[in-house]
Design an enzyme around this catalytic site. Sequence first.
Site, mmCIF file in Angstrom:
data_model
loop_
_atom_site.group_PDB
_atom_site.id
_atom_site.type_symbol
_atom_site.label_atom_id
_atom_site.label_comp_id
_atom_site.label_asym_id
_atom_site.label_seq_id
_atom_site.Cartn_x
_atom_site.Cartn_y
_atom_site.Cartn_z
ATOM 1 N N SER A 255 -10.044 3.493 8.596
ATOM 2 C CA SER A 255 -9.433 3.046 9.467
ATOM 3 C C SER A 255 -9.737 1.735 10.321
ATOM 4 O O SER A 255 -8.993 1.274 11.077
ATOM 5 C CB SER A 255 -9.018 4.141 10.644
ATOM 6 N N GLY B 76 -8.591 -3.405 0.269
ATOM 7 C CA GLY B 76 -9.799 -3.337 0.704
ATOM 8 C C GLY B 76 -10.628 -2.270 -0.196
ATOM 9 O O GLY B 76 -10.546 -2.359 -1.483
ATOM 10 N N VAL B 77 -11.077 -1.079 0.357
ATOM 11 C CA VAL B 77 -11.973 -0.113 -0.347
ATOM 12 C C VAL B 77 -11.001 0.544 -1.239
ATOM 13 O O VAL B 77 -11.351 0.983 -2.298
ATOM 14 C CB VAL B 77 -12.506 1.102 0.783
ATOM 15 N N ASP B 78 -9.629 1.020 -0.771
ATOM 16 C CA ASP B 78 -8.783 1.650 -1.723
ATOM 17 C C ASP B 78 -8.690 0.857 -3.093
ATOM 18 O O ASP B 78 -8.884 1.469 -4.302
ATOM 19 C CB ASP B 78 -7.451 1.695 -0.968
#
Length: 167
Positions: free
Chosen positions: A116, A31-33
């Site tokens: 989250s 994802g974003v990470d």
Amino acid sequence: MKTEVIQEDITKLDVDAIVNAANSSLLGGGGVDGAIHRAAGSELLAECRLLGGCKTGEAKITGGYRLPAKYVIHTVGPIWKDGEHNEAELLRSCYLRSLELAVHNDAKTIAFPCISTGVYGFPKRPAAEIAVATVQGFEDSDKLEEVIFVCFGDDSYRIYLEILDKT
């Protein structure tokens, strides 16, 4: 302090700090990470290795390296279980600790992803309500010029627009 919501790639934003919805190792993920780690380059991973991870609800700051942003603030959001395991307070803490680090490092502009709400499963509307309320209630908001909520999907974007329209 101005607040806005956009649909954009957070790694492309020219702001002082972007927030990374990280896992507790801080060593990259999906994802974003993963997108932030790929865009920032190997130097980000090298610095993250020195931080010793991060607990849920906390935040740590690194350089932005190859990103337009000067800083990356890594925060670990809660994994949604049932709403009865302090998830809301932990999520609130993610936003608050990130804002505190931004101000402490003289960042004037900060961009948040929807922390989250992806694989961690936090329901999108309650998560957005917590995000907006925490940002708007931040006691040092006068030290920030702009907070941007960066949404990946149309549903999150619409939710943030509705919430911000009511404030």
